[in-house]
Design an enzyme around this catalytic site. Structure first.
Site, PDB file in Angstrom:
ATOM      1  CD  GLN A   1      44.658  17.280 -33.466  1.00 59.30           C
ATOM      2  OE1 GLN A   1      43.473  18.070 -33.814  1.00 59.30           O
ATOM      3  NE2 GLN A   1      45.114  16.727 -34.468  1.00 59.30           N
TER       4      GLN A   1
ATOM      5  CB  CYS B   1      43.857  12.764 -37.363  1.00 62.22           C
ATOM      6  SG  CYS B   1      44.096  13.616 -35.703  1.00 62.22           S
ATOM      7  CG  LEU B   2      46.954  18.051 -38.933  1.00 63.09           C
ATOM      8  CD1 LEU B   2      46.859  19.662 -38.350  1.00 63.09           C
ATOM      9  CD2 LEU B   2      47.671  18.049 -40.290  1.00 63.09           C
TER      10      LEU B   2
ATOM     11  N   GLY C   1      41.438  21.215 -39.758  1.00 63.26           N
ATOM     12  CA  GLY C   1      40.924  21.191 -38.160  1.00 63.26           C
ATOM     13  C   GLY C   1      42.020  20.949 -37.248  1.00 63.26           C
TER      14      GLY C   1
ATOM     15  CG  HIS D   1      41.144  15.485 -31.638  1.00 62.77           C
ATOM     16  ND1 HIS D   1      42.096  14.496 -31.520  1.00 62.77           N
ATOM     17  CD2 HIS D   1      41.104  15.733 -32.975  1.00 62.77           C
ATOM     18  CE1 HIS D   1      42.612  13.898 -32.616  1.00 62.77           C
ATOM     19  NE2 HIS D   1      42.002  14.994 -33.732  1.00 62.77           N
TER      20      HIS D   1
ATOM     21  CG  HIS E   1      38.355  14.695 -36.854  1.00 65.62           C
ATOM     22  ND1 HIS E   1      38.703  13.622 -37.368  1.00 65.62           N
ATOM     23  CD2 HIS E   1      39.443  15.182 -36.398  1.00 65.62           C
ATOM     24  CE1 HIS E   1      40.059  13.388 -37.375  1.00 65.62           C
ATOM     25  NE2 HIS E   1      40.457  14.372 -36.585  1.00 65.62           N
ATOM     26  CD  GLU E   2      39.804  18.911 -35.428  1.00 71.33           C
ATOM     27  OE1 GLU E   2      40.450  18.769 -34.357  1.00 71.33           O
ATOM     28  OE2 GLU E   2      40.356  18.462 -36.616  1.00 71.33           O
TER      29      GLU E   2
END
Length: 172
Positions: free
Chosen positions: A51, A94-95, A46, A140, A136-137
């Site tokens: 991000q 997370c990235l 994701g 963000h 989660h996304e």
């Protein structure tokens, strides 16, 4: 298509509440395409627009096991319309918080609406990993990170590690 640079915490853009997309146009479609390519290369399941430094309400998600046949969701202006009373726990990463993981509890199932890359309204019911990843996304897009759902002590430890990673990269 292009690989975009992933923003690493504690960058303030990750705490920004993203703006809705007014019109799904070629710029948004290019962003979605670039985000997918970036997510797959990372690799991740994701990615939210913030991000990659774009404060628009856009996410991409692909939790498929078969990476030979991608099954991405491209979601513009996603909105959760229902959450289950049941909760599930997944170890999230997370990235934007590389190599950091924690157990996070979230609703086990959701219903949502979003616009696809053609600007068409879609509805989706999701559970398990897909529901967790979407939540989660969307977090963000609201300026939240998965560490905002864990204890202050654990969050502090993770953020301290990230500051060291960022400092080490800056020194290179």
């Amino acid at each position: 298509m292009a690989i975009l640079e992933i923003v690493i915490a504690p960058d303030p853009v990750l705490k920004t509440v993203c703006e809705p997309v007014a019109e799904v146009d070629d710029n948004i479609r290019t962003l979605v395409s670039d985000m997918l390519e970036t997510m797959y290369k990372a690799p991740g399941i994701g990615l939210a627009a913030c991000q990659v430094g774009v404060t628009k309400r856009v996410i991409v998600v692909d939790v498929s096991d078969d990476k030979e046949e991608n099954q991405p969701y491209c979601m513009i202006n996603p909105e959760i319309t229902w959450e289950s009373d049941e909760w599930s726990v997944y170890q999230e990463g997370c990235l934007s918080l590389p190599e950091q993981y924690a157990d996070v509890e979230r609703p086990a199932a959701i219903k949502m609406t979003y616009l696809d890359e053609n600007g068409k309204k879609q509805e989706l019911e999701a559970d398990d990993l897909l529901a967790t990843c979407i939540q989660h996304e969307i977090d963000h897009l609201d300026g939240l990170l998965f560490v905002d759902h864990i204890s202050k002590l654990k969050r502090g430890m993770i953020m301290k590690k990230l500051k060291k990673i960022v400092a080490a990269k800056a020194a290179d």
